[in-house]
Write a protein that holds these residues in place. Structure first.
Motif, PDB file in Angstrom:
ATOM      1  N   ARG A 119       0.779  -1.158  -0.014  1.00  0.00           N
ATOM      2  CA  ARG A 119       0.123  -0.025  -0.199  1.00  0.00           C
ATOM      3  C   ARG A 119       0.780   1.313  -0.176  1.00  0.00           C
ATOM      4  O   ARG A 119       0.641   2.249  -0.652  1.00  0.00           O
ATOM      5  N   GLN A 120       1.868   1.207   0.814  1.00  0.00           N
ATOM      6  CA  GLN A 120       2.705   2.467   0.903  1.00  0.00           C
ATOM      7  C   GLN A 120       3.596   2.612  -0.604  1.00  0.00           C
ATOM      8  O   GLN A 120       3.877   3.582  -0.749  1.00  0.00           O
ATOM      9  N   ALA A 121       3.971   1.348  -1.005  1.00  0.00           N
ATOM     10  CA  ALA A 121       4.610   1.601  -2.102  1.00  0.00           C
ATOM     11  C   ALA A 121       3.844   2.184  -3.678  1.00  0.00           C
ATOM     12  O   ALA A 121       4.186   2.836  -4.296  1.00  0.00           O
ATOM     13  N   TYR A 122       2.506   1.545  -3.537  1.00  0.00           N
ATOM     14  CA  TYR A 122       1.448   2.081  -4.486  1.00  0.00           C
ATOM     15  C   TYR A 122       1.379   3.742  -4.373  1.00  0.00           C
ATOM     16  O   TYR A 122       1.426   4.230  -5.484  1.00  0.00           O
ATOM     17  N   GLU A 123       1.111   4.230  -3.314  1.00  0.00           N
ATOM     18  CA  GLU A 123       1.001   5.644  -3.235  1.00  0.00           C
ATOM     19  C   GLU A 123       2.467   6.256  -3.583  1.00  0.00           C
ATOM     20  O   GLU A 123       2.373   7.325  -4.086  1.00  0.00           O
ATOM     21  N   MET A 124       3.611   5.744  -3.149  1.00  0.00           N
ATOM     22  CA  MET A 124       4.660   6.447  -3.522  1.00  0.00           C
ATOM     23  C   MET A 124       4.948   6.458  -5.026  1.00  0.00           C
ATOM     24  O   MET A 124       5.238   7.427  -5.672  1.00  0.00           O
ATOM     25  N   ILE A 125       4.480   5.325  -5.737  1.00  0.00           N
ATOM     26  CA  ILE A 125       4.591   5.149  -7.256  1.00  0.00           C
ATOM     27  C   ILE A 125       3.917   6.095  -8.091  1.00  0.00           C
ATOM     28  O   ILE A 125       4.058   6.850  -8.914  1.00  0.00           O
ATOM     29  N   VAL A 126       2.410   6.100  -7.453  1.00  0.00           N
ATOM     30  CA  VAL A 126       1.491   6.930  -8.167  1.00  0.00           C
ATOM     31  C   VAL A 126       1.713   8.338  -8.165  1.00  0.00           C
ATOM     32  O   VAL A 126       1.710   9.190  -8.955  1.00  0.00           O
ATOM     33  N   THR A 127       2.301   8.877  -6.972  1.00  0.00           N
ATOM     34  CA  THR A 127       2.740  10.083  -6.744  1.00  0.00           C
ATOM     35  C   THR A 127       3.985  10.417  -7.449  1.00  0.00           C
ATOM     36  O   THR A 127       3.958  11.487  -8.058  1.00  0.00           O
ATOM     37  N   ALA A 128       5.027   9.724  -7.375  1.00  0.00           N
ATOM     38  CA  ALA A 128       6.174   9.941  -8.204  1.00  0.00           C
ATOM     39  C   ALA A 128       6.000  10.175  -9.862  1.00  0.00           C
ATOM     40  O   ALA A 128       6.596  10.890 -10.327  1.00  0.00           O
ATOM     41  N   PHE A 129       4.861   9.245 -10.226  1.00  0.00           N
ATOM     42  CA  PHE A 129       4.819   9.463 -11.604  1.00  0.00           C
ATOM     43  C   PHE A 129       3.986  10.705 -12.030  1.00  0.00           C
ATOM     44  O   PHE A 129       4.489  11.191 -13.040  1.00  0.00           O
ATOM     45  N   ALA A 130       3.090  11.100 -11.150  1.00  0.00           N
ATOM     46  CA  ALA A 130       2.439  12.465 -11.465  1.00  0.00           C
ATOM     47  C   ALA A 130       3.452  13.297 -11.179  1.00  0.00           C
ATOM     48  O   ALA A 130       3.446  14.415 -12.056  1.00  0.00           O
ATOM     49  N   GLN A 165      -2.218  16.652  -8.930  1.00  0.00           N
ATOM     50  CA  GLN A 165      -2.888  15.399  -8.171  1.00  0.00           C
ATOM     51  C   GLN A 165      -2.552  15.296  -6.726  1.00  0.00           C
ATOM     52  O   GLN A 165      -1.681  16.016  -6.385  1.00  0.00           O
ATOM     53  N   SER A 166      -3.691  14.988  -6.227  1.00  0.00           N
ATOM     54  CA  SER A 166      -3.857  14.888  -4.748  1.00  0.00           C
ATOM     55  C   SER A 166      -4.108  13.386  -4.466  1.00  0.00           C
ATOM     56  O   SER A 166      -5.208  12.789  -5.032  1.00  0.00           O
ATOM     57  N   PHE A 167      -3.458  12.679  -3.796  1.00  0.00           N
ATOM     58  CA  PHE A 167      -3.563  11.212  -3.378  1.00  0.00           C
ATOM     59  C   PHE A 167      -4.596  11.443  -2.227  1.00  0.00           C
ATOM     60  O   PHE A 167      -4.106  11.679  -1.023  1.00  0.00           O
ATOM     61  N   ILE A 197      -7.469  12.909  -6.570  1.00  0.00           N
ATOM     62  CA  ILE A 197      -7.999  14.061  -7.406  1.00  0.00           C
ATOM     63  C   ILE A 197      -6.995  14.373  -8.361  1.00  0.00           C
ATOM     64  O   ILE A 197      -5.966  14.731  -7.906  1.00  0.00           O
ATOM     65  N   SER A 198      -7.318  14.392  -9.657  1.00  0.00           N
ATOM     66  CA  SER A 198      -6.256  14.381 -10.678  1.00  0.00           C
ATOM     67  C   SER A 198      -6.726  15.165 -11.635  1.00  0.00           C
ATOM     68  O   SER A 198      -7.931  15.061 -12.333  1.00  0.00           O
ATOM     69  N   ALA A 199      -5.947  16.270 -12.276  1.00  0.00           N
ATOM     70  CA  ALA A 199      -6.332  16.674 -13.510  1.00  0.00           C
ATOM     71  C   ALA A 199      -4.877  17.071 -14.295  1.00  0.00           C
ATOM     72  O   ALA A 199      -3.886  17.428 -13.538  1.00  0.00           O
ATOM     73  N   THR A 200      -4.948  16.999 -15.682  1.00  0.00           N
ATOM     74  CA  THR A 200      -3.883  17.287 -16.504  1.00  0.00           C
ATOM     75  C   THR A 200      -3.827  18.614 -16.990  1.00  0.00           C
ATOM     76  O   THR A 200      -5.153  18.966 -17.659  1.00  0.00           O
ATOM     77  N   ARG A 201      -2.801  19.626 -16.931  1.00  0.00           N
ATOM     78  CA  ARG A 201      -3.121  20.834 -17.296  1.00  0.00           C
ATOM     79  C   ARG A 201      -2.149  21.094 -18.518  1.00  0.00           C
ATOM     80  O   ARG A 201      -0.923  20.477 -18.616  1.00  0.00           O
ATOM     81  N   ASP A 202      -2.440  21.774 -19.669  1.00  0.00           N
ATOM     82  CA  ASP A 202      -1.447  22.044 -20.572  1.00  0.00           C
ATOM     83  C   ASP A 202      -0.571  23.271 -20.386  1.00  0.00           C
ATOM     84  O   ASP A 202      -0.526  23.765 -19.369  1.00  0.00           O
ATOM     85  N   LYS A 203       0.093  23.886 -21.167  1.00  0.00           N
ATOM     86  CA  LYS A 203       0.988  24.919 -21.233  1.00  0.00           C
ATOM     87  C   LYS A 203       0.452  26.176 -20.480  1.00  0.00           C
ATOM     88  O   LYS A 203       1.219  27.060 -19.622  1.00  0.00           O
ATOM     89  N   ALA A 204      -0.806  26.267 -20.809  1.00  0.00           N
ATOM     90  CA  ALA A 204      -1.248  27.729 -20.343  1.00  0.00           C
ATOM     91  C   ALA A 204      -2.151  27.407 -18.975  1.00  0.00           C
ATOM     92  O   ALA A 204      -2.398  28.365 -18.475  1.00  0.00           O
ATOM     93  N   ASP A 212     -10.139  18.719 -11.209  1.00  0.00           N
ATOM     94  CA  ASP A 212      -9.472  19.251  -9.951  1.00  0.00           C
ATOM     95  C   ASP A 212     -10.182  19.489  -8.608  1.00  0.00           C
ATOM     96  O   ASP A 212      -9.974  19.715  -7.790  1.00  0.00           O
ATOM     97  N   THR A 213     -11.689  19.027  -8.892  1.00  0.00           N
ATOM     98  CA  THR A 213     -12.745  19.492  -8.003  1.00  0.00           C
ATOM     99  C   THR A 213     -13.365  18.070  -7.444  1.00  0.00           C
ATOM    100  O   THR A 213     -13.958  18.218  -6.624  1.00  0.00           O
ATOM    101  N   ARG A 214     -13.084  17.050  -8.372  1.00  0.00           N
ATOM    102  CA  ARG A 214     -13.914  15.659  -8.150  1.00  0.00           C
ATOM    103  C   ARG A 214     -12.984  14.450  -7.611  1.00  0.00           C
ATOM    104  O   ARG A 214     -11.819  14.386  -8.137  1.00  0.00           O
ATOM    105  N   ILE A 215     -13.303  13.817  -6.447  1.00  0.00           N
ATOM    106  CA  ILE A 215     -12.538  12.768  -6.117  1.00  0.00           C
ATOM    107  C   ILE A 215     -12.952  11.488  -7.263  1.00  0.00           C
ATOM    108  O   ILE A 215     -14.114  11.149  -7.305  1.00  0.00           O
ATOM    109  N   LYS A 216     -12.042  10.758  -7.880  1.00  0.00           N
ATOM    110  CA  LYS A 216     -12.209   9.710  -8.800  1.00  0.00           C
ATOM    111  C   LYS A 216     -11.604   8.347  -8.032  1.00  0.00           C
ATOM    112  O   LYS A 216     -10.631   8.195  -7.509  1.00  0.00           O
ATOM    113  N   ASP A 217     -12.479   7.418  -8.221  1.00  0.00           N
ATOM    114  CA  ASP A 217     -12.110   5.943  -7.909  1.00  0.00           C
ATOM    115  C   ASP A 217     -11.222   5.439  -8.994  1.00  0.00           C
ATOM    116  O   ASP A 217     -11.822   5.378 -10.214  1.00  0.00           O
TER     117      ASP A 217
END
Length: 248
Positions: A119-130, A165-167, A197-204, A212-217
């Motif tokens: 569980r700890q490794a999962y959170e670290m990897i997901v966060t590191a990728f983001a 992203q927010s885990f 909570i995750s959102a991808t933003r462009d250069k602008a 960025d306002t919704r929790i996603k499963d």
């Protein structure tokens, strides 16, 4: 004559006192070289502490119980853990058999401790990728998975995209498969159900994917692996992510 002797004695005493004072002042004073040497040692000690802390942060050792001595006590310990495996795997005979095979090679293995570490490794990897943290990923992923992750990060960076992203947390982490290869490589697959909570933003800075306002499963199926073929191999306690797949 007595007066002359007393004067000479007095002068000798004064000279001796002055010499002692000067000697003490010299011995007790730090020169510029002393200060530089002390500062160098202080910096080296700080660097060692920082390096140790960084290494500790990078490497995820999936927790397990301390290895028992190879004696009759170990056999008792194995029997106890086998009983816990049966309870842990429930009616899944294949999973129970796979965990037992791991236990036969690694008597210190504990499935409950493994899941907590995973569980700890999962959170670290997901966060590191983001975050695009390649250094952290390098210590947690196998070569093939690392290559896939770093390519995705590089492509994202070339487009100028950023993941905001927010885990939130992990709702479930269920072990679904376990096995040992003929070469003694243990593999364990888990199904993670997490909230992000995750959102991808462009250069602008505009959101082009996610919210960025919704929790996603999010459901991920990940496989971790570790060499347990020999006593020497088992000294490396670190499991690495060797495979990812989407849920059916």
């Amino acid at each position: 004559m007595n007066g002359e002797i007393n004067l000479l004695t007095l002068l000798s005493l004064v000279i001796a006192i002055v010499a002692i004072v000067k000697l003490r002042s010299v011995l007790g004073r730090r020169t510029s070289e002393d200060e530089a040497r002390i500062e160098k040692r202080r910096r080296e000690a700080q660097l060692q502490k920082t390096a140790a802390a960084t290494q500790s942060d990078k490497v995820v050792t999936l927790p397990r119980r301390e290895r028992e001595a190879e004696s009759t006590d170990t056999a008792v310990s194995v029997a106890e853990v086998e009983e816990r495996i049966k309870s842990f795997a429930g009616k899944d005979t294949a999973l129970a058999n796979g965990l037992t095979d791991i236990l036969k090679l690694d008597p210190a293995f504990d499935p409950e401790h493994f899941v907590r570490g995973a569980r700890q490794a999962y959170e670290m990897i997901v966060t590191a990728f983001a975050e695009g943290n390649r250094r952290l990923l390098r210590d947690l992923l196998s070569a093939d998975v690392l290559d896939s992750f770093t390519r995705a990060i590089s492509e994202r960076e070339q487009r100028g995209h950023v993941i905001d992203q927010s885990f939130v947390g992990i709702n479930k982490a269920d072990m679904i498969e376990a096995e040992v290869s003929p070469k003694g490589i243990a593999s364990i697959t888990l199904r993670f159900v997490s909230q992000l909570i995750s959102a991808t933003r462009d250069k602008a800075g505009n959101i082009i994917d996610g919210d960025d306002t919704r929790i996603k499963d999010v459901t991920d199926i990940w496989t971790f692996s570790r060499d347990i073929s020999s006593r020497e191999a088992r000294r490396n306690l670190n499991w690495k992510l060797v495979g990812t797949q989407a849920p059916n």
